[in-house]
Structure formats: structure tokens, C-alpha cells
Design a protein around this motif. Structure first.
Motif, PDB file in Angstrom:
ATOM      1  N   VAL A 113      -9.972   8.527 -28.187  1.00  0.00           N
ATOM      2  CA  VAL A 113      -9.565   8.984 -26.681  1.00  0.00           C
ATOM      3  C   VAL A 113     -10.587   8.431 -25.869  1.00  0.00           C
ATOM      4  CG1 VAL A 113      -9.560  11.063 -24.953  1.00  0.00           C
ATOM      5  CG2 VAL A 113      -8.289  11.159 -27.368  1.00  0.00           C
ATOM      6  N   CYS A 161      -9.704   4.850 -25.403  1.00  0.00           N
ATOM      7  CA  CYS A 161      -8.504   4.669 -24.440  1.00  0.00           C
ATOM      8  C   CYS A 161      -8.913   4.889 -22.987  1.00  0.00           C
ATOM      9  CB  CYS A 161      -7.394   5.574 -24.883  1.00  0.00           C
ATOM     10  SG  CYS A 161      -6.546   5.596 -26.231  1.00  0.00           S
ATOM     11  N   GLY A 168      -9.862  14.594 -28.554  1.00  0.00           N
ATOM     12  CA  GLY A 168      -8.938  15.254 -27.653  1.00  0.00           C
ATOM     13  C   GLY A 168      -9.194  16.657 -27.194  1.00  0.00           C
ATOM     14  N   TYR A 172      -2.078  11.360 -26.720  1.00  0.00           N
ATOM     15  CA  TYR A 172      -2.820  10.117 -26.085  1.00  0.00           C
ATOM     16  C   TYR A 172      -2.314   9.633 -24.908  1.00  0.00           C
ATOM     17  CZ  TYR A 172      -5.426   9.816 -30.872  1.00  0.00           C
ATOM     18  OH  TYR A 172      -6.262   9.855 -31.743  1.00  0.00           O
ATOM     19  N   HIS A 215      -3.524  11.621 -21.934  1.00  0.00           N
ATOM     20  CA  HIS A 215      -4.728  11.463 -21.821  1.00  0.00           C
ATOM     21  C   HIS A 215      -4.957  10.119 -21.127  1.00  0.00           C
ATOM     22  CE1 HIS A 215      -7.267  14.516 -23.935  1.00  0.00           C
ATOM     23  NE2 HIS A 215      -6.412  14.405 -24.825  1.00  0.00           N
TER      24      HIS A 215
END
Length: 180
Positions: A55, A58, A86, A92, A95
Motif C-alpha cells: 500500500v 502504491c 492496508g 488496493y 487506497h
């Protein structure tokens, strides 16, 4: 307000956000359009080894991107555990979009039409309700696309590719008109 630096018009970094299993061919199609425009696609499958939890990685890649393409059908996608950064609730994709919104990144949203094959929808009511809430919560104009079949040869998904190309070029034209 969504912001973008004017120097990026030569080579946009375009983050591609979606569930992966059900939309793999659509992700590849978006990537191909981005590459065809001589820009740089950024997507989780290209991150490689990373020192951060997924996360956080990302979040870092969304922050470095100039624009986000969201491709959304009717699956929630994988929900990262607290160990992966997370919260056990958000996927995902959720997020990534939350980070894009927080950072003021432009989001080009592409939503599958309601005629999408039932075999590719969430199997349970809870998952379907989550997806419906997420779709509404993105709160951006969206372009709708239809199912283009099970076979994804190199000349397939032509309608979807056309929509992605059109929206990216419209986005750049809008930036140009604003004098960026």
C-alpha cells in the motif's frame, strides 16, 4: 482542485488503477494506449521489488504520477492486510484512488456498464454493496465501457482503447487550453 505541472506534457506518468484479475486485458489495453502516446504507464504489476509494504508503494507511485486512470467494473479486488499497509476494509484500488484524491491528482474514470457479464461481478451481496458504494464515492465524471468478449487478441478491446485514447488526449488538450 486537480493539479498538474506543465512540464509533463512531453511525457506523462499515467498510473493505471483497477482490480487485476477481472480487468487484466483492460489494464494491458490502457497501458498500450499510454505507451502509444509515448508516455509512461505506472501500474502495480511493474513496481518490481520494493522496500515498502504494498500500500505504501502504491501511495508512492500515485504521488509520482501526473494522472490516474481508474478502470472499474464490479469486483472489489484484493483487500490488503494491516501487514501490507492496508486496513482490512479498503481494496488496493480504493487506497490508490483515496491517495490520488488526497494529492489532487486528476482521475480519469472508466466504469464498466451494467451489462457486464454476471460471472465477473462480486459473488456476494456485501461485496456488491461495497463496489456500488465505491463507484459512487469516486465522485468524478466517468466514461462507460462495455464487455468486448473473452478473447483478448492484439486487435481486441478496440472500443475501450479508443475511449482511453480519447480521454487522455482530451485531458492534455484541457491542460493546453489552461496554458499549462
Amino acid at each position: 482542485a486537480d493539479t498538474v505541472d506543465s512540464s509533463i506534457l512531453d511525457r506523462l506518468d499515467v498510473f493505471i488503477s483497477s482490480t487485476s484479475t477481472d480487468l487484466a486485458a483492460y489494464r494491458l489495453a490502457a497501458r498500450d494506449i499510454v505507451l502509444g502516446l509515448d508516455w509512461h504507464p505506472v501500474a502495480q504489476e511493474y513496481f518490481g521489488a520494493h522496500h515498502l509494504p504494498t500500500v505504501a508503494a502504491c501511495r508512492e507511485f500515485v504521488a509520482r504520477s501526473h494522472v490516474v486512470i481508474l478502470i472499474l467494473a464490479f469486483r472489489r479486488g484484493e483487500v490488503p492486510s494491516p501487514e501490507a499497509g492496508g486496513d482490512g476494509v479498503l481494496s488496493y484500488t480504493a487506497h490508490e484512488i483515496a491517495d490520488a484524491k488526497r494529492l489532487g491528482k486528476p482521475i480519469l474514470a472508466f466504469y464498466a456498464e451494467d451489462t457486464w457479464p454476471g460471472k465477473l461481478w462480486e459473488a456476494h451481496d456485501e461485496g456488491r454493496a461495497w463496489v456500488e458504494s465505491f463507484r459512487k464515492g469516486v465522485n468524478r465524471p466517468a466514461v462507460f465501457f462495455g464487455w468486448e468478449g473473452d478473447e483478448y487478441g492484439p486487435y481486441k478491446l478496440e472500443r475501450f482503447k479508443s475511449l482511453v485514447r480519447q480521454e487522455l488526449l482530451r485531458f492534455v488538450l484541457e491542460l493546453t487550453r489552461k496554458g499549462l
